[in-house]
Design a protein around this motif. Structure first.
Motif, short mmCIF file in Angstrom:
data_model
loop_
_atom_site.label_atom_id
_atom_site.label_comp_id
_atom_site.label_asym_id
_atom_site.label_seq_id
_atom_site.Cartn_x
_atom_site.Cartn_y
_atom_site.Cartn_z
N GLN A 1 14.42 -36.15 8.70
CA GLN A 1 14.10 -35.90 7.26
C GLN A 1 12.85 -36.37 6.56
OE1 GLN A 1 17.56 -37.12 5.03
NE2 GLN A 1 18.63 -35.25 5.13
N ALA A 2 12.60 -37.59 7.01
CA ALA A 2 11.37 -38.09 6.63
C ALA A 2 10.16 -37.20 7.46
CB ALA A 2 11.09 -39.23 6.87
N LYS B 1 9.93 -33.89 5.62
CA LYS B 1 9.29 -33.95 4.31
C LYS B 1 7.82 -34.03 4.53
CE LYS B 1 9.50 -36.53 0.00
NZ LYS B 1 8.08 -36.46 -0.42
N LYS B 2 7.46 -35.00 5.46
CA LYS B 2 6.00 -35.15 5.60
C LYS B 2 5.39 -34.00 6.07
CE LYS B 2 2.40 -38.02 7.88
NZ LYS B 2 1.72 -37.02 8.41
N GLN C 1 6.33 -30.88 5.45
CA GLN C 1 6.22 -29.91 4.29
C GLN C 1 5.21 -30.62 3.47
OE1 GLN C 1 8.35 -27.22 4.03
NE2 GLN C 1 6.66 -26.85 2.40
N ASP C 2 5.15 -31.81 3.14
CA ASP C 2 3.89 -32.18 2.44
C ASP C 2 2.59 -31.98 3.07
OD1 ASP C 2 5.63 -33.29 0.57
OD2 ASP C 2 5.38 -35.34 1.12
#
Length: 587
Positions: free
Chosen positions: A44-45, A48-49, A51-52
């Motif tokens: 997930q991290a 998320k990264k 996506q960021d």
């Protein structure tokens, strides 16, 4: 209640399960679950990264696109500005040399309309991409219409001044008259009655009266229609000056008969100020109008109440007193003398400070805007800054020739000096040199700060004016005059500069040195040029015996004037009116 049966375990060949087999299995399961959850969290991290990173990339891409669009817009504007600048020059040449007035005006209007569209963001004049369309419009609309000229004097015009509201002008002439005009050049009042040249003419603070001073030993008070209200007689020699008190109820005159006199506005003598042994060079009211200070070539200055009672007799100078002035709060007086000193006094005549240090005549002494410091300028090639106790704060040395001027900045924190050594210099009030303004090839006549104190304009015998920042960096080299530039001054808003010259012209420039208006029409040297209080007009006085008023408009006003002039033209050329949107309602 039936008991839960115990699970049975099969024994493996070669070994056996531990006694705590159930606990072991659970622990293994927990471990696997934890590892799975941990792996999921890491995933997930990472997601998320990722996506960021994608979002940041989108932002960067958007910023890059905006920067690209802005760069393209600026490039397009620069190209349009270049084309407009070229068009303005061509149109001006066509108007001046080919005399195609209407065609030139239409082309100038086209260029002006395009320029207006480019600067619709309200930017400052100095950031316009082109200025020649403004010059072309100003020149054309001024010359199609007859200029406003104040014609009527039969001899030299010595002074021209606006009324406090800027709507009228009073001129004084050696032809023994003063005249009042509106800003269109219409004569409103002809003041006749003096038997000799009129030295000066000034409006009262409310603009309703005018006082004149003359070589015929008199002063006179008039209403603005030219009716004589008071004939001020009593002096035995030339009246140098006449000025209203701050409240407009009294007048003080100074004369070469060694006296000053105070009058009411009906011409009744209120006070006969006698006591000087020499010519009274100047007389001025204090800021509150309750006292008068006089300076004389008898080496003294004197303070009087408005009844003519001598308050203190300011004695102590060993040479002619060149000037005497009140501090901004009216509580102190500073005098400058040819004895090489300046002195500070209280209003009772007590000496507060003896300012010594100059080696030659002190030409002038002036308080700073806050009244806490004094700057003196001397023929010894120095200026000095003092506190009001006479302590030397700054010794301004560096000029190789005598000073022409020394002046504080609007905030009182800096001083600019102009000199015959071809330079101007900026100093802090401690005498530290902040800027050495070099570049002129001849004497620097004057140096002045802009209203915001951020720029300086200098005028020189080398036929140029120059604009500098306060560090001495050249911002604009104003070239175009064919004679000595006698003066240069900023407009009230600091966006324009007017120069006057011995080449019979005055010129208006933006602060980058682009010519906005060429004021021609005088037959002799232009003695002075000054903006009206609203900055929209300029009055010039010349040794050709005339004063003239000129409109100096911004782009919008020039376009409006052009539209007004073209109204008849539009009747037979409707396609031009259609093209010039600025000439249609709401355009």
């Amino acid at each position: 209640m039936n008991a839960t049966p115990r699970p049975s375990y099969e024994y493996q060949v070669g070994g056996s399960l531990p006694i705590d087999a159930p606990t072991y299995v659970e622990r293994q399961a927990d471990a696997e679950l934890y590892n799975a959850l941990k792996a999921g969290g890491a995933a997930q991290a990472r997601a998320k990264k990722a996506q960021d990173d994608v979002n940041q990339a989108r932002i960067t891409l958007k910023q890059a696109e905006q920067a690209r669009q802005q760069a393209r817009k600026e490039a397009e504007e620069a190209q349009e500005g270049t084309e407009l600048e070229r068009t303005g020059v061509v149109v001006l040449n066509q108007f001046q040399k080919q005399h195609q007035e209407l065609d030139s005006l239409v082309l100038a209007m086209d260029a002006g309309q395009k320029l207006k569209q480019l600067v619709k963001d309200g930017r400052a004049l100095e950031k316009y991409p082109a200025t020649s369309p403004i010059l072309a419009l100003q020149t054309i609309v001024d010359n199609i219409h007859e200029r406003v000229q104040l014609k009527g004097h039969q001899d030299g015009v010595d002074s021209a001044a606006f009324s406090p509201d800027g709507q009228r002008i009073v001129t004084a002439s050696r032809d023994n008259t003063a005249k009042v005009w509106d800003t269109k050049g219409n004569l409103l009042a002809d003041m006749t009655g003096h038997q000799d040249g009129v030295d000066s003419a000034a409006f009262s603070p409310d603009g309703q009266r005018i006082v004149t001073a003359s070589w015929d030993n008199t002063a006179k008070v008039w209403d603005t229609k030219g009716n004589l209200l008071a004939d001020i007689k009593g002096h035995q020699d030339r009246v140098f000056s006449a000025a209203f008190s701050p409240d407009g109820q009294r007048i003080v005159t100074a004369s070469s008969d060694k006296t000053a006199k105070v009058w009411d506005t009906k011409g009744n003598l209120l006070a006969d100020i006698t006591g000087h042994q020499g010519i009274v060079l100047s007389a001025a009211f204090s800021p509150d109008g309750q006292r008068i200070v006089t300076a004389s070539d008898d080496k003294t200055a004197k303070v009087w109440d408005t009844k003519g009672n001598l308050l203190p007799d300011i004695t102590g100078h060993q040479g002619i007193v060149n000037s005497a002035a009140f501090s901004p709060d009216g509580q102190r007086i500073v005098t400058a003398s040819r004895d090489g000193t300046a002195k500070v006094w209280d209003t009772k005549g007590n000496l507060l400070a003896d300012i010594k240090g100059h080696q030659y005549c002190v030409k002038s002494a002036a308080f700073s805007p806050d009244g806490q410091r004094i700057v003196t300028a001397s023929s010894d090639k120095t200026a000095k800054v003092w506190d009001t106790k006479g302590n030397l704060l700054a010794d301004i040395k560096g000029h190789q020739e005598r000073f022409n001027s020394a002046a504080f900045s609007p905030d009182g924190q800096r001083i600019v000096t102009a000199s015959f050594d071809k330079t101007a210099k900026v100093w802090d009030t401690k005498g530290n040199l902040l800027a050495d303004i070099k570049g002129h090839q001849d004497w620097v006549n004057s140096a002045a700060f802009s209203p915001d104190g951020q720029r300086i304009v200098t005028a020189s015998f080398d036929k140029t004016a120059k604009v500098w920042d306060t560090k001495g960096n050249l911002l604009a080299d104003i070239k175009g005059h064919q004679g000595i530039v006698t003066s240069a001054a900023f407009s009230p808003d600091g966006q324009r500069i007017v120069t006057a010259s011995s080449d019979k012209t005055a010129k208006v420039w933006d602060t980058k040195g682009n010519l906005l208006a060429d004021i021609t029409g005088h037959q002799s040297s232009v003695i002075s040029a000054a903006f009206s209080p609203d900055g929209q007009r300029i009055v010039t006085a010349s040794s050709d015996n005339t004063a003239k008023v000129w409109r100096v408009d911004g782009l919008d006003d020039l376009l409006a004037r052009g539209c007004e002039w073209l109204q008849d033209y539009f009747v037979t050329h409707p396609e031009v009116r259609e093209r010039l949107k600025v000439c249609r309602a709401g355009g």
